[in-house]
Structures are given as C-alpha cells and as structure tokens.
Design an enzyme around this catalytic site. Structure first.
Site, PDB file in Angstrom:
ATOM      1  N   GLY A 255      32.241 -17.358 -14.781  1.00 29.41           N
ATOM      2  CA  GLY A 255      33.024 -17.596 -16.101  1.00 29.41           C
ATOM      3  C   GLY A 255      34.115 -16.397 -16.132  1.00 29.41           C
ATOM      4  O   GLY A 255      33.930 -15.430 -15.885  1.00 29.41           O
ATOM      5  N   SER A 288      28.993 -14.326 -15.623  1.00 28.75           N
ATOM      6  CA  SER A 288      30.462 -13.936 -16.252  1.00 28.75           C
ATOM      7  C   SER A 288      31.214 -13.033 -15.389  1.00 28.75           C
ATOM      8  O   SER A 288      30.441 -12.078 -14.336  1.00 28.75           O
ATOM      9  CB  SER A 288      30.204 -13.140 -17.526  1.00 28.75           C
ATOM     10  OG  SER A 288      29.519 -11.934 -17.363  1.00 28.75           O
ATOM     11  N   ASP A 289      32.605 -12.891 -15.497  1.00 23.51           N
ATOM     12  CA  ASP A 289      33.272 -11.818 -15.003  1.00 23.51           C
ATOM     13  C   ASP A 289      33.040 -10.463 -15.693  1.00 23.51           C
ATOM     14  O   ASP A 289      32.329 -10.524 -16.890  1.00 23.51           O
ATOM     15  CB  ASP A 289      34.793 -12.074 -15.301  1.00 23.51           C
ATOM     16  CG  ASP A 289      35.621 -11.420 -14.236  1.00 23.51           C
ATOM     17  OD1 ASP A 289      35.178 -10.584 -13.590  1.00 23.51           O
ATOM     18  OD2 ASP A 289      36.734 -12.114 -13.932  1.00 23.51           O
ATOM     19  N   CYS A 290      33.207  -9.403 -14.943  1.00 23.41           N
ATOM     20  CA  CYS A 290      32.510  -8.167 -15.566  1.00 23.41           C
ATOM     21  C   CYS A 290      32.828  -7.855 -16.957  1.00 23.41           C
ATOM     22  O   CYS A 290      34.170  -7.770 -17.320  1.00 23.41           O
ATOM     23  CB  CYS A 290      32.822  -7.105 -14.749  1.00 23.41           C
ATOM     24  SG  CYS A 290      31.808  -7.324 -13.058  1.00 23.41           S
TER      25      CYS A 290
END
Length: 903
Positions: A255, A288-290
């Site tokens: 995401g 998720s992206d970080c």
C-alpha cells in the site's frame, strides 16, 4: 466518512466501522463494479486458467495451518506479528521473522557477493520477457542461497514497482519498466514468476508489487492526494496490478503513502479489500509502505490519533505494517472497540500463510529450493546473464551516416569526456564485486587497463563490537543495512599504496558534521587521512575525498574510525586509493586514451577542468562524451523540476563538438533527458539507462561493434516540460504517454536503431471480423535486410473504432523480439482476443467496461511512430452480458476470505 477532527472524544466502534465501509463507497471509483467481474479481468489479461505456481490445495493447506497457529495466540501475540519485524513466539514454535528482507529491484541489495542487473527501466528497454524471467530467476536463486546459508528471510519488498512512468520528472522512474500497461504487464509477470518460482506447493521467494496506487510523486509523497477519475483508474492505473495478480499470482501488495481522491491508500477498504480480494481474488498479504500507517494520522491528518490510524489500516485490509504503528497502537484500538481481535487475527493469518508457503515450517527436504547452494551467488552464469541483459538494454538513438560502430584499427587517440564515465548503480542497488564503468570498459577495449584500489565494505576483516547493533540477518556482508554509530571502526584488508595520492570513501550519513579518520595497520596507528563527511540525504551516497599523508609505502591495512556526535550514523559502500590522475598507458599498437571529466553531474569543477576536457576532445581522433543524471538530480524523495541535462553538461557537450565534430554522446543515466541540440548536431547518440554491473562492458561492446544494439525506448522521450501536463495531473488523457500525446516527441515510445536494417512485410489476417467466440490471428514476416546479425522488436498496435468518449491514438497489444542473421526471415504471429483490454473502455454511468463496435485498425511496425503494415477488421458488438458485467466468480486465485470461512 470519518471526521478529521482534532478532538479527543471517543469514536464508537459502530461509527468507526461504518466510516471504513464508506471509504470505498464514497469515491466514484468503486461504485457498481460487480463482485463477479474477476473472470472478465482475468480473460482481459489473456489468462483464463489457474496461473502456474501455488495450487489452490497448497494454498488452502497453508491457510489452515496459519489459522490454527493464530488461533492459539493471545491478543498481544497477534499484535506483535503485525510489524515487519515480528518477534518469536517460542511456546508455539514460531521463530522471529523479518518481513522486510530487503530489496530485490534489480538484484539483491547487499554487499558482495551479489549480482547486479540493470535497473527496471533498462530491462524495459530490452522488450524481452524471456530475459526478464531469467534475470529474476537468478535474483530469487541468490535470495534462496542467502536464506539457506544465513537464514535471511524470503519476503522482499520488490521487485515490481507498478506505478507506471506517466511523467519523466518523477524521481523514481528508473524503478519502472515503462509507460505502457501492456508492455509493463508482460514484463512484470515474468519478474513475479521468476521471483516466486513455478512449484505448485512452495514459493521460491514472495514477490511484492508496489505501491498501490498512483504513487507517482516524491516531493510531498507522504501527504499528497492523487485526483483520479474512474476511466483513468480502471483503464490505466489498476491494469498492471490486476495483471500481476491474475497472471503472476503475486503474493504481496504494498500500500502506498499517497491518498486517492482524499482517502489514504493504506486506509482505503475499497482498494485493499473490495478490489484486491473481492474483485481480483488476491491471495497474499498487503504490506504498508514504511510508516504509511502512521501517515494516515500524522501526514494526511485523516484521523486524529495513531490508534485510530492503526485500526483504520487493519479494517481497510492492510495486514503488515512496515514500521511500528500497528504493534504500538493496536492494543489501544482494541480497548476502544475500534477494531476486533478477529480482524487482527485475519491479518496475521494472511501474512503467516505466506511463511508456510515458503516452507519455513516444513522439512527442508520437502522444499525444492533448499538445495540451492551459495555457489550460485555471483556465479559465472549470473555474470553472463548480467552482461547480456545490459547489452540488450542499450538503445541506439542516432547514428548519422553510420558513425557507429567505431573502427578501433583506424583510431590513434580517443578522448573520454564527461561526469558520467564512472560506474552508476542506480536505485536500491546491490554492491556487486563486478562494477564495469564506461571508462574502464572503453579503456580495456582499446588495450588499456585502469587499476583501482577499491575495496567494498563486504570485504572488511574486522570491526568494533558496537557496529552491528541492528543485526545483519546472519550475514557479515550485509553491512549496508547496519547503522554505523560514531566511535565505531572498520578494518580493511591490505591495499597497495604505491603511486596513490588520494583516498575516496563512498559514504552516506545523517551526521551533523562527522568525519572519518584513516589509520595505518592498527586502530591506534599513524593517521594517514582525515575526511570530512558530506552532509546530505541518508539514502544518497557521496564521495568524501582527501589527499593521503603517506605515499609509496607498499601494502598496508587501513582502519577507518567514524567520528561524530551522539546520534550520528554512517553507511559506506567502498573505499578507494587513487593516483592524482588515472593512469592510462596503452599497450603498444593500441590507441592512446585520455580521460577528462570536464565537470560534475550538476556543477562545474573549475575552468581548468573544463578546458582540459575540451583540449583533449580537440586532439583526439574521436571524442566519447559520457553524460547523464543520477540520484543527485532525481531519486526516491526528490523529483526533477525539468527534464533537461544539467546545463553544465549541455555546455560541455557543445564545446566538445565544436572542438571535434567526431563526437559520440553516451547517456549513462537513470532517466530520460531532453537533448534537443544534441539530437540536431551530434552524429551518434547511445542511451544506456543504468545497466547494472556490466554497464561499461555493454556500452563499449556497442561503441566498437562487438554487439549490435537492439533496445527500444520503453517511455516517450519529450523535448521539454512544455510538452507535459502539470506534474500532479493524473489524467493521462491530457496528453500523457504515446497513447494520448499529440505533439512531436524527441524519441517515440518503442524507438531504437540498429547497425543493420529490418523489413516487416507480408501481412496476413485470418478473419475480417473479431467477435466474442472468434479471435483474430495476425501474421507478418520480419527480415534482416542488412549485413549484421541483430534484433528487431516487432510491435503490434490497434486504434479502436470511434467512441463517444476519448480513446487512445493507438495502443500496444503485442510485441515480439526477434533475433535474425543477415538475410534471415521469420514469421511472427499475434493473436488478438475479443477480451483484449485495449478494445474496452470504462463506461462511467454504467460502471463497467464496454466495447464500441466498428472498424478496428491494426498496425504493425518498428515503433509506435514507425508503422510498416496496416489492416482492418470489424469489431462486433458485445452480446454476452458476462463480459464487463455480471458473471460467475472464478477460482483462478482462491479468495482468502472464502478460505477463512471454510477453516
């Protein structure tokens, strides 16, 4: 919609869940898409059967085992497993796990040994799906080898970035395969299959497709919202993601940071649940992206607290948080009745299912990949593959009067000029032992060798105890992931100081003003150099350079001590000892070669350096000017403002040409650049998007005729930003990509020259009508009409009948790369099904895909702007309501929600 207040009042669980349900329904993108449209999307991708890979039986078995383990976990234990760093649960026999094993964008992001392949944009220029399959099979083999030897985990946040290159100003263009959804989809599926393997019971690694969705900007990327209308969403931005699910069965989706029409991507239930799982049957887990979950609160201000952001992410369908927001705030969300334990358990089950499919909990003898030994890493075969992929990626942009290839026998002197003559690795690059720079390769091709004293940090032989404070996944060569604190030191093996006067340390840091002390033979030995660390972005490496205090003293060990204030951190790639100027002494009978950089990538390095470069060009038989941009110009976190080469490089090229019209321009670059004057004046131009460890060899092979270039552009090269819409305009119909751009490009999509010539002729169409039950087959003959062996990419485009809405000028529906000997001919065949995505458009009021009957124009040629053959067929009206409308959900990929109900 959830209120974006800053108040401290409680949010009722019913109100909260109602808000999450409204996330998708509140946008026009979601409305009315039938739950059973999976079959249409699958057939539109040309895949109507279960993809090769994990069987439904193996998937259900893994799900049940994961669900059974999760059922035994306490709430606290479940929450502990929702972050990328998941601790062990010893009572259940669950080892600790790192879901973010690292990057594998174009090879593993590790220090030697590793094989570094071309960046995705360069691979996109090969137009060779079989090559992509081989590249990522090699990458996954090296990943398995590191796992088998060191226990490194197998879930990578790569290799497929699917956000499509809609604008060359984007800082991460080099991570994409191109601008066309069909072309990118074909290559991306091969990358996914190469990473995940073809065993029906076990994954080789878990590939990741990122970042869902419209993640096409870097400046302000954490908080920006992309405004996307339904037609762009369905016809363009979602297409490659759906292809990777239906044809590649990718097991991880990332995401994105950004929002879509005001809804943060990692909080959008429509995207992560309704679309991915309900419509497309996605079987894996969403990561998720970080720090994107934290961004729901602190960047987008979509909810006022972190526990609400965590609950919203889980409710939307994000299963894994790269970061700690889930782990730190989900318990509070449960206590406030914002999210249930069952919701968290489902997320953990999805991620744990992938670990079971990787064979983590099974007898190694049962897992077919357990026998991959470490000898495969940086093996001779992988080096050959890296060279071949680099060669195939090179695009010949101009070759006036057959200026190239250069005849070495006719050359007595060659000037290599320009700031991009050094090795360029590109984004998320591994640090391979092989690093062929253009300068070194050209020198070698001309009988001259340039010796360097470079040693990579993977070769260190000693270190301070506090260096590995964050661990190294079991591998002492994994230093690039370590944060080196001030006060630490590294010991390097002996280097030869003879004739060396300069020390270079390639470093990045978040130091406030740190420095490095280099000592001889021992940590308290004599100081031989003091280097000031350049300040800058943590992800951008720069050279710290200084003069050596002692010279000509033979071979000695070097100790580097990192000096800084508390909290200062360092990362380094390599150290190097150099003479004052590179030693370029040719062998007898070979041309003399002179190297002068002339300038830096973005700035001058003094009038003297510029004059030396021009003087060298003027005295040489031929000048090879090597220019381009790198991560100083655009990168993750930094977009470009324009698309030109930095002005200092334009000035250098023009001055060299004025001094010597026999000038060839080599673009060793990470992105497309506008070179209008150069195209008008320079006789030969070669483009080599960062091509991995063998980039220099590939460039030299093309320049001197050892390899005939066959690469094609995978993006439109524009003349200026004036030809582009505003950067943050996501409507591709406003002149974006070759499909809608009506101007004259610098180089069109699919363009590339060769040292030979090709003719495409003898078109045959097996039917004059394309209907639901009758696909059309199109055949043609391609012939090598020149005197050299070479490769041509035969490209198949269509223009659909006139519709009540705007449609592409033309759209790619097929391509084949064909290798031919001089005089050889080959028959090429394409099949155009009725379900081809290019034929259909999204009807906004009907909220489904529809087709406009009429005359369909067929075009086959050498590029999107160079068409040799045209034909026509009649496209019949759609009479089958199941196409684009209601239908029966297929089981191409078992929906994990359905499996969960069966458990």
């Amino acid at each position: 919609m959830i209120k974006r207040s800053t108040g401290k009042g409680k949010i009722d669980r019913r109100e909260f869940i109602a808000g999450t349900a409204a996330l998708g329904a509140g946008t026009a993108l979601a409305g009315g898409v039938s739950k059973t449209s999976t079959q249409w999307w699958m057939s539109a991708c040309g895949n109507e059967a279960t993809p090769i890979g994990i069987s439904n039986a193996a998937y259900q078995k893994a799900w049940k085992r994961a669900a059974a383990m999760v059922a035994k976990m306490t709430l606290v234990e479940k929450i502990s497993q929702t972050g990328n760093t998941a601790p062990a649960i010893r009572r259940l026999g669950l080892p600790a796990y790192q879901y973010y094993a690292g990057e594998a964008l174009h090879g593993l992001r590790r220090l030697p040994p590793v094989t570094l392949f071309p960046v995705p944009t360069a691979l996109g220029c090969t137009w060779n799906p079989e090559l992509l399959s081989g590249v990522y099979n090699a990458v996954s083999a090296e990943a398995r080898a590191y796992h088998n030897k060191y226990g490194v985990s197998l879930t990578y946040y790569s290799p497929v970035s699917l956000n499509i290159t809609i604008d060359p100003r984007w800082g991460r263009c080099q991570e994409e395969f191109g601008e066309d959804t069909y072309h990118v989809g074909v290559l991306a599926v091969q990358a996914v299959k190469g990473m995940q393997g073809n065993d029906s019971n076990y994954l080789k690694t878990a590939a990741c497709a990122k970042a869902l969705i419209c993640n096409n900007t870097e400046n302000g990327r954490m908080r920006i919202s992309a405004t996307v209308n339904p037609r762009n969403f369905w016809e363009y931005y979602t297409r490659v993601f759906s292809t990777c699910i239906f044809q590649g069965d990718v097991f991880t989706i990332m995401g994105a940071y950004n929002a879509i029409n005001g809804v943060p991507s990692c909080a959008d239930r429509f995207l992560l649940t309704n679309l991915l799982r309900g419509r497309w049957g996605f079987r894996g887990y969403v990561a998720s992206d970080c720090d994107a979950i934290a961004g729901i609160c602190d960047a987008h201000h979509y909810v006022p607290t972190m526990h609400q952001a965590a609950a919203l992410g889980i409710q939307a369908g994000c299963d894994q948080n790269c970061g700690y927001t889930f782990q730190q705030h989900l318990r509070r969300a449960v206590d406030l009745n914002l999210v249930g334990e069952m919701d968290i358990g489902r997320a953990v089950t999805r991620a744990l299912t992938v670990r079971f499919l990787l064979g983590e909990f099974d007898d190694p003898e049962a897992v077919p990949y357990h026998t991959i030994g470490f000898a495969v890493v940086d093996s001779p075969g992988h080096r050959v593959l890296a060279l071949e992929s680099a060669r195939q990626s090179v695009v010949l942009l101009k070759n006036q009067n057959d200026f190239l290839p250069l005849d070495k026998s006719m050359l007595k002197s060659v000037a290599v000029i320009g700031p991009a003559a050094d090795f360029q690795a590109g984004s998320y690059a591994g640090f391979s032992a092989v690093h062929s720079s253009p300068l070194n390769a050209i020198a070698k091709a001309l009988g001259t060798s340039i010796s360097t004293g470079r040693i990579y940090t993977g070769e260190v032989v000693g270190m301070s105890q506090n260096l590995w404070e964050q661990g190294s996944a079991g591998s002492p060569t994994n230093v690039q992931f370590a944060r080196i604190p001030g006060g630490s030191w590294l010991e390097f093996p002996p280097l030869d100081f003879t004739g060396k006067q300069i020390m270079v340390v390639h470093i990045s840091s978040i130091a406030k003003g740190g420095s490095i002390t280099a000592r001889l033979d021992k940590i308290d030995g004599p100081v031989i150099a003091e280097l000031a660390v350049p300040l800058g972005d943590w992800h951008i490496y720069r050279d710290a350079t200084t003069s050596l205090r002692q010279r000509g003293i033979g071979r000695h060990k070097i100790f580097l001590q990192f000096n800084g204030a508390p909290g200062d951190l360092f990362k380094i790639k390599w150290i190097e000892l150099l003479p004052a100027t590179p030693s370029l002494v040719p062998k007898e009978g070979f041309p003399k070669i002179v190297y002068e950089p002339g300038c830096d990538i973005t700035k001058t390095i003094g009038n003297s350096a510029f004059r030396k470069a021009i003087d060298a060009a003027g005295k040489a038989d031929v000048a090879i000017v090597i220019c381009g941009i790198n991560q100083l110009v655009d990168s993750e976190g930094m977009d470009r403002q324009d698309i030109n080469l930095p002005s200092v490089q334009h000035e250098l090229i023009q001055a060299c040409y004025k001094a010597n019209p026999k000038t060839v321009l080599v673009l060793n670059t990470n992105n497309t650049v506008a070179i209008n004057w150069e195209q008008e004046n320079i006789p030969a131009i070669v483009a080599a998007i960062f091509a991995g460890q063998a980039q220099g060899t590939a460039i030299a092979d093309v320049l001197f005729g050892n390899y005939n270039p066959g690469g094609k552009t995978c993006c439109t090269w524009y003349k200026s930003v004036d030809q582009l819409p505003p950067f943050h305009n996501y409507d591709i119909m406003k002149g974006r990509t070759y499909m809608y751009f009506e101007g004259q490009p610098l180089y069109p999509f699919g363009y590339g020259l060769s040292y030979t010539t090709f003719q495409i002729h003898d078109l045959h169409i097996n039917s004059r009508e394309l209907s639901e039950k009758k696909p059309v087959k199109i055949a043609c003959t391609v012939k090598n009409t020149g005197t050299r062996a070479g490769a041509e990419v035969v490209q198949f485009y269509v223009t659909v009948p006139k519709s009540p809405v705007k449609r592409p000028i033309k759209e790619l529906v097929g391509f084949q790369r064909v290798e031919l000997q001089p005089g050889e001919s080959r028959r090429v065949t394409f099949t155009l099904p009725y379900t081809a995505q290019a034929l259909w458009y999204w009807h906004e009021s009907q909220r489904k895909f529809v087709l406009q009957p009429g005359t369909l124009k067929l075009m086959i040629g050498h590029s999107s702007a160079d068409i040799d053959l045209t034909g026509e067929v009649h496209l019949r009206a759609c009479t089958n309501a199941s196409l684009g409308g209601p239908e029966t959900l297929t089981t191409v990929a078992v929906n994990s929600e359905i499996v969960a109900k069966k458990v």
